[in-house]
Design a protein around this motif. Structure first.
Motif, PDB file in Angstrom:
ATOM      1  N   ARG A   1       0.736  -1.207   0.158  1.00 39.54           N
ATOM      2  CA  ARG A   1       0.075  -0.077   0.056  1.00 39.54           C
ATOM      3  C   ARG A   1       0.820   1.333   0.037  1.00 39.54           C
ATOM      4  O   ARG A   1       0.843   2.239  -0.589  1.00 39.54           O
ATOM      5  CB  ARG A   1      -1.014  -0.236   1.256  1.00 39.54           C
ATOM      6  N   GLU A   2       1.871   1.341   0.806  1.00 39.95           N
ATOM      7  CA  GLU A   2       2.774   2.564   0.977  1.00 39.95           C
ATOM      8  C   GLU A   2       3.525   2.769  -0.601  1.00 39.95           C
ATOM      9  O   GLU A   2       3.518   3.793  -1.093  1.00 39.95           O
ATOM     10  CB  GLU A   2       3.715   2.169   2.045  1.00 39.95           C
ATOM     11  N   GLU A   3       4.071   1.617  -1.176  1.00 37.26           N
ATOM     12  CA  GLU A   3       4.692   1.800  -2.522  1.00 37.26           C
ATOM     13  C   GLU A   3       3.654   2.232  -3.448  1.00 37.26           C
ATOM     14  O   GLU A   3       4.187   3.170  -4.316  1.00 37.26           O
ATOM     15  CB  GLU A   3       5.367   0.275  -2.817  1.00 37.26           C
ATOM     16  N   LEU A   4       2.492   1.658  -3.497  1.00 35.02           N
ATOM     17  CA  LEU A   4       1.634   1.978  -4.326  1.00 35.02           C
ATOM     18  C   LEU A   4       1.182   3.550  -4.338  1.00 35.02           C
ATOM     19  O   LEU A   4       1.024   4.255  -5.131  1.00 35.02           O
ATOM     20  CB  LEU A   4       0.222   1.212  -4.331  1.00 35.02           C
ATOM     21  N   GLU A   5       1.067   4.088  -3.267  1.00 31.51           N
ATOM     22  CA  GLU A   5       0.902   5.447  -2.727  1.00 31.51           C
ATOM     23  C   GLU A   5       2.264   6.372  -3.412  1.00 31.51           C
ATOM     24  O   GLU A   5       1.751   7.469  -4.002  1.00 31.51           O
ATOM     25  CB  GLU A   5       0.394   5.667  -1.226  1.00 31.51           C
ATOM     26  N   THR A   6       3.148   5.632  -3.105  1.00 31.49           N
ATOM     27  CA  THR A   6       4.235   6.471  -3.496  1.00 31.49           C
ATOM     28  C   THR A   6       4.391   6.852  -4.861  1.00 31.49           C
ATOM     29  O   THR A   6       4.686   7.948  -5.522  1.00 31.49           O
ATOM     30  CB  THR A   6       5.647   5.682  -3.113  1.00 31.49           C
ATOM     31  N   ILE A   7       3.952   5.790  -5.765  1.00 27.27           N
ATOM     32  CA  ILE A   7       3.996   5.886  -7.280  1.00 27.27           C
ATOM     33  C   ILE A   7       2.641   6.207  -7.683  1.00 27.27           C
ATOM     34  O   ILE A   7       2.448   6.364  -9.236  1.00 27.27           O
ATOM     35  CB  ILE A   7       4.313   4.815  -7.972  1.00 27.27           C
ATOM     36  N   ASN A   8       1.596   6.738  -6.942  1.00 20.47           N
ATOM     37  CA  ASN A   8       0.309   7.195  -7.141  1.00 20.47           C
ATOM     38  C   ASN A   8      -0.563   6.144  -8.280  1.00 20.47           C
ATOM     39  O   ASN A   8      -1.063   6.645  -9.043  1.00 20.47           O
ATOM     40  CB  ASN A   8       0.503   8.413  -8.086  1.00 20.47           C
ATOM     41  N   VAL A   9      -0.530   4.636  -7.928  1.00 16.10           N
ATOM     42  CA  VAL A   9      -1.237   3.858  -8.481  1.00 16.10           C
ATOM     43  C   VAL A   9      -2.112   3.226  -7.484  1.00 16.10           C
ATOM     44  O   VAL A   9      -1.912   2.881  -6.559  1.00 16.10           O
ATOM     45  CB  VAL A   9      -0.330   2.776  -8.849  1.00 16.10           C
ATOM     46  N   HIS A  10      -3.593   3.226  -8.239  1.00 17.14           N
ATOM     47  CA  HIS A  10      -4.647   2.569  -7.303  1.00 17.14           C
ATOM     48  C   HIS A  10      -4.804   1.141  -7.836  1.00 17.14           C
ATOM     49  O   HIS A  10      -5.219   1.024  -9.092  1.00 17.14           O
ATOM     50  CB  HIS A  10      -5.944   3.455  -7.238  1.00 17.14           C
ATOM     51  N   LEU A  11      -4.461   0.236  -7.279  1.00 17.58           N
ATOM     52  CA  LEU A  11      -4.311  -1.268  -7.572  1.00 17.58           C
ATOM     53  C   LEU A  11      -5.684  -1.943  -7.164  1.00 17.58           C
ATOM     54  O   LEU A  11      -5.860  -2.091  -6.174  1.00 17.58           O
ATOM     55  CB  LEU A  11      -3.154  -1.942  -7.641  1.00 17.58           C
ATOM     56  N   LYS A  12      -6.536  -2.597  -8.233  1.00 20.10           N
ATOM     57  CA  LYS A  12      -7.532  -3.566  -7.648  1.00 20.10           C
ATOM     58  C   LYS A  12      -7.169  -4.863  -8.356  1.00 20.10           C
ATOM     59  O   LYS A  12      -6.455  -4.877  -9.373  1.00 20.10           O
ATOM     60  CB  LYS A  12      -8.779  -2.904  -7.883  1.00 20.10           C
ATOM     61  N   PRO A  13      -7.421  -6.121  -7.645  1.00 16.94           N
ATOM     62  CA  PRO A  13      -7.133  -7.335  -8.339  1.00 16.94           C
ATOM     63  C   PRO A  13      -8.326  -7.466  -9.543  1.00 16.94           C
ATOM     64  O   PRO A  13      -9.372  -7.059  -9.277  1.00 16.94           O
ATOM     65  CB  PRO A  13      -7.760  -8.285  -7.283  1.00 16.94           C
ATOM     66  N   PRO A  14      -7.654  -7.873 -10.558  1.00 20.03           N
ATOM     67  CA  PRO A  14      -8.640  -7.812 -11.805  1.00 20.03           C
ATOM     68  C   PRO A  14      -9.896  -8.935 -11.767  1.00 20.03           C
ATOM     69  O   PRO A  14      -9.533  -9.847 -10.939  1.00 20.03           O
ATOM     70  CB  PRO A  14      -7.603  -8.363 -12.897  1.00 20.03           C
ATOM     71  N   LYS A  15     -10.824  -8.664 -12.157  1.00 14.12           N
ATOM     72  CA  LYS A  15     -12.074  -9.381 -12.233  1.00 14.12           C
ATOM     73  C   LYS A  15     -11.582 -10.863 -12.855  1.00 14.12           C
ATOM     74  O   LYS A  15     -11.245 -10.659 -14.119  1.00 14.12           O
ATOM     75  CB  LYS A  15     -13.461  -8.657 -12.621  1.00 14.12           C
ATOM     76  N   ILE A  16     -12.248 -11.933 -12.653  1.00 16.28           N
ATOM     77  CA  ILE A  16     -12.072 -12.949 -13.367  1.00 16.28           C
ATOM     78  C   ILE A  16     -13.308 -13.908 -13.477  1.00 16.28           C
ATOM     79  O   ILE A  16     -14.144 -13.544 -12.661  1.00 16.28           O
ATOM     80  CB  ILE A  16     -10.975 -13.922 -12.710  1.00 16.28           C
ATOM     81  N   PRO A  17     -13.518 -14.494 -14.372  1.00 10.93           N
ATOM     82  CA  PRO A  17     -12.748 -14.604 -15.559  1.00 10.93           C
ATOM     83  C   PRO A  17     -12.698 -13.612 -16.739  1.00 10.93           C
ATOM     84  O   PRO A  17     -13.368 -12.622 -16.543  1.00 10.93           O
ATOM     85  CB  PRO A  17     -13.573 -15.849 -16.144  1.00 10.93           C
ATOM     86  N   PHE A  18     -11.193 -13.417 -17.234  1.00 15.27           N
ATOM     87  CA  PHE A  18     -11.207 -12.535 -18.257  1.00 15.27           C
ATOM     88  C   PHE A  18     -11.955 -12.699 -19.488  1.00 15.27           C
ATOM     89  O   PHE A  18     -12.264 -13.848 -19.755  1.00 15.27           O
ATOM     90  CB  PHE A  18      -9.691 -12.590 -18.774  1.00 15.27           C
ATOM     91  N   LYS A  19     -12.282 -11.586 -20.216  1.00 18.60           N
ATOM     92  CA  LYS A  19     -12.996 -11.973 -21.427  1.00 18.60           C
ATOM     93  C   LYS A  19     -12.175 -12.628 -22.494  1.00 18.60           C
ATOM     94  O   LYS A  19     -10.907 -12.250 -22.469  1.00 18.60           O
ATOM     95  CB  LYS A  19     -13.524 -10.506 -22.035  1.00 18.60           C
ATOM     96  N   ARG A  20     -12.852 -13.586 -23.172  1.00 19.21           N
ATOM     97  CA  ARG A  20     -12.156 -14.193 -24.329  1.00 19.21           C
ATOM     98  C   ARG A  20     -12.494 -13.539 -25.897  1.00 19.21           C
ATOM     99  O   ARG A  20     -13.868 -13.776 -25.906  1.00 19.21           O
ATOM    100  CB  ARG A  20     -12.396 -15.519 -24.241  1.00 19.21           C
ATOM    101  N   TYR A  21     -11.746 -13.278 -26.587  1.00 20.87           N
ATOM    102  CA  TYR A  21     -11.887 -12.662 -28.033  1.00 20.87           C
ATOM    103  C   TYR A  21     -11.219 -13.632 -28.921  1.00 20.87           C
ATOM    104  O   TYR A  21     -10.035 -13.711 -28.633  1.00 20.87           O
ATOM    105  CB  TYR A  21     -11.650 -11.268 -28.205  1.00 20.87           C
ATOM    106  N   THR A  22     -11.849 -13.912 -30.003  1.00 22.26           N
ATOM    107  CA  THR A  22     -10.987 -14.767 -30.996  1.00 22.26           C
ATOM    108  C   THR A  22     -10.147 -13.643 -31.774  1.00 22.26           C
ATOM    109  O   THR A  22     -10.629 -12.616 -31.820  1.00 22.26           O
ATOM    110  CB  THR A  22     -11.809 -15.508 -31.996  1.00 22.26           C
ATOM    111  N   TYR A  23      -9.183 -14.129 -32.493  1.00 20.35           N
ATOM    112  CA  TYR A  23      -8.339 -13.382 -33.447  1.00 20.35           C
ATOM    113  C   TYR A  23      -9.412 -12.555 -34.350  1.00 20.35           C
ATOM    114  O   TYR A  23      -9.165 -11.586 -34.862  1.00 20.35           O
ATOM    115  CB  TYR A  23      -7.158 -14.249 -33.944  1.00 20.35           C
ATOM    116  N   SER A  24     -10.218 -13.421 -35.021  1.00 24.08           N
ATOM    117  CA  SER A  24     -11.210 -12.724 -35.891  1.00 24.08           C
ATOM    118  C   SER A  24     -12.089 -11.819 -35.343  1.00 24.08           C
ATOM    119  O   SER A  24     -12.339 -10.690 -36.069  1.00 24.08           O
ATOM    120  CB  SER A  24     -12.281 -13.990 -36.627  1.00 24.08           C
TER     121      SER A  24
END
Length: 419
Positions: free
Chosen positions: A248-271
């Protein structure tokens, strides 16, 4: 803690001299502490030494602790004895007190000084915790950590981007991937991973390219591309959880608010991705790789999002990626994306020797050069899948950095071989 006598060793970060009172910020491996010396209360010899200090001098300070709400961590040290351990030459190439900005090349040229600044220091403490989270999660999933050679005789993905070197009386190369070794090791340990440096002799000089990079590689027997995609999204979620809590302290130092990504991730085909790009006035013909310009457009469409691109044309994938059984023009390969950044690439692997020889020939690779790998297929090769993830690419996305060199201690690119 107040009134307790302590001795600390550290580097002078900043000095504020008000004449009869001097405030010195000392930095050690754990953070900052304020030393407050006064002509009235500090022994004369120690006060004289403090008046002569300069930035990045290393000092040992013995004194008593006093509460001070204005000081870092709410404490200050009243010095009794001060000793200079080492001096720094001035002027310094960069300002470690962070009052004077410096460009990235100036900072990298004096990288050790740069790392004493709060933001770069915080980045690499976060990097350490990311690596810890990766190892902890993979251990919990039954993976064994392995180490494979960096000096190799044949390429995992062709020879165009290899650093060539003389190996006694033979030609060898610096490894660009542990691919062929980790696949073999699934026949022994079933689940393996490796974290280590690899090399690509690409002449690209961009904000996202390096010639030496850290790869996180996973390979699993009796698994397919869907299994290792699930493993990866769960791993990235676990990393997000760990970093958001422990840094938390390091993230505050670099001014980044980080949340765990929601899963499952979206899947897109190449097409489907090509259709998205065409709607955004960026046309890619089916079968072509995605250009940097197109990736940037995807970053606008999927800003701050983790997602997978699946079903890549077989012709765009390395020789070991398995073509689909129902449509061999399409592969069981995938890329993991964060916005416009390709974080990882993987897929189901070919597990039949003749099919692998056919793919090697299709890519005009010398089959004989891969004999050591092909021989293992005669010993029983299980179905298997895996991926390789660029640690620096991941950190670049997580920490909102525009230049990948920000997240590497001593980056190596086409123009940088020092320090």
């Amino acid at each position: 803690m107040e009134g307790r006598q302590v001795t600390i060793n550290g580097w002078v970060r900043e000095i504020r001299d008000l004449g009869g009172i001097v405030f010195v910020l000392l930095r050690d491996g754990k953070g900052l502490v304020q030393v407050t010396a006064s002509k009235k209360d500090t022994p004369p010899e120690s006060f004289k030494i403090i008046k002569g200090l300069a930035g990045e001098y290393i000092v040992a300070v013995k004194g008593s602790v006093r509460a001070s709400p204005q000081a870092p961590r709410g404490l200050e040290i009243l010095p009794l004895n001060v000793k200079i351990i080492a001096k720094a030459s001035h002027p310094l190439p960069i300002d470690t007190a962070e009052k004077v900005p410096a460009d990235i090349d100036t900072r990298l040229n004096a990288r050790i000084l740069d790392l004493r600044r709060r933001e770069p220091n915080a980045i690499f403490r976060i990097r350490h915790e990311v690596l810890k989270a990766i190892r902890d999660y993979l251990y919990s999933e039954g993976f064994i950590e392995v180490q494979t050679p960096r000096i190799i005789a044949a390429a995992a993905e062709g020879g165009a981007s290899l650093f060539e070197l003389k190996y006694f009386d033979r030609t060898a190369y610096l490894a660009q991937s542990p691919e062929l070794y980790k696949e073999q090791l699934t026949t022994v340990f079933e689940k393996v991973f490796e974290i280590g440096p690899f090399f690509r002799a690409e002449e690209s000089h961009s904000r996202r390219h390096l010639n030496e990079f850290t790869s996180v590689d996973v390979e699993s027997a009796f698994a397919d591309y869907r299994d290792v995609m699930r493993l990866q999204e769960q791993l990235l979620h676990r990393i997000g959880e760990h970093i958001s809590k422990s840094c938390r302290e390091e993230l505050e130092t670099i001014n980044v608010h980080l949340k765990p990504p929601k899963i499952p991730f979206k899947r897109y085909t190449y097409s489907e991705i090509l259709d998205e790009l065409e709607e955004a006035n960026c046309r890619i013909n089916w079968g072509e790789d995605i250009s940097t310009e197109a990736y940037r457009r995807l970053g606008e469409l999927h800003k701050g999002e983790y997602y997978f691109i699946t079903d890549w044309p077989t012709s765009t994938r390395p020789f070991y990626i398995k073509p689909r059984s129902d449509d061999p023009k399409v592969s069981y390969g995938f890329d993991t994306m964060y916005g416009w950044i390709e974080v990882a690439s993987g897929g189901s692997r070919i597990d039949e020797k003749e099919a692998l020889i056919k793919r090697l020939k299709e890519q005009n690779l010398n089959v004989e050069s891969f004999k050591f790998f092909l021989d293992v297929f005669d010993y029983g090769m299980p179905p298997h899948a895996g991926w390789g993830m660029g640690l620096e690419r991941l950190l670049m996305g997580m920490l909102k950095k525009n230049n990948i060199r920000e997240v590497v201690l001593f980056p190596r690119d086409r123009f940088r071989l020092f320090p």
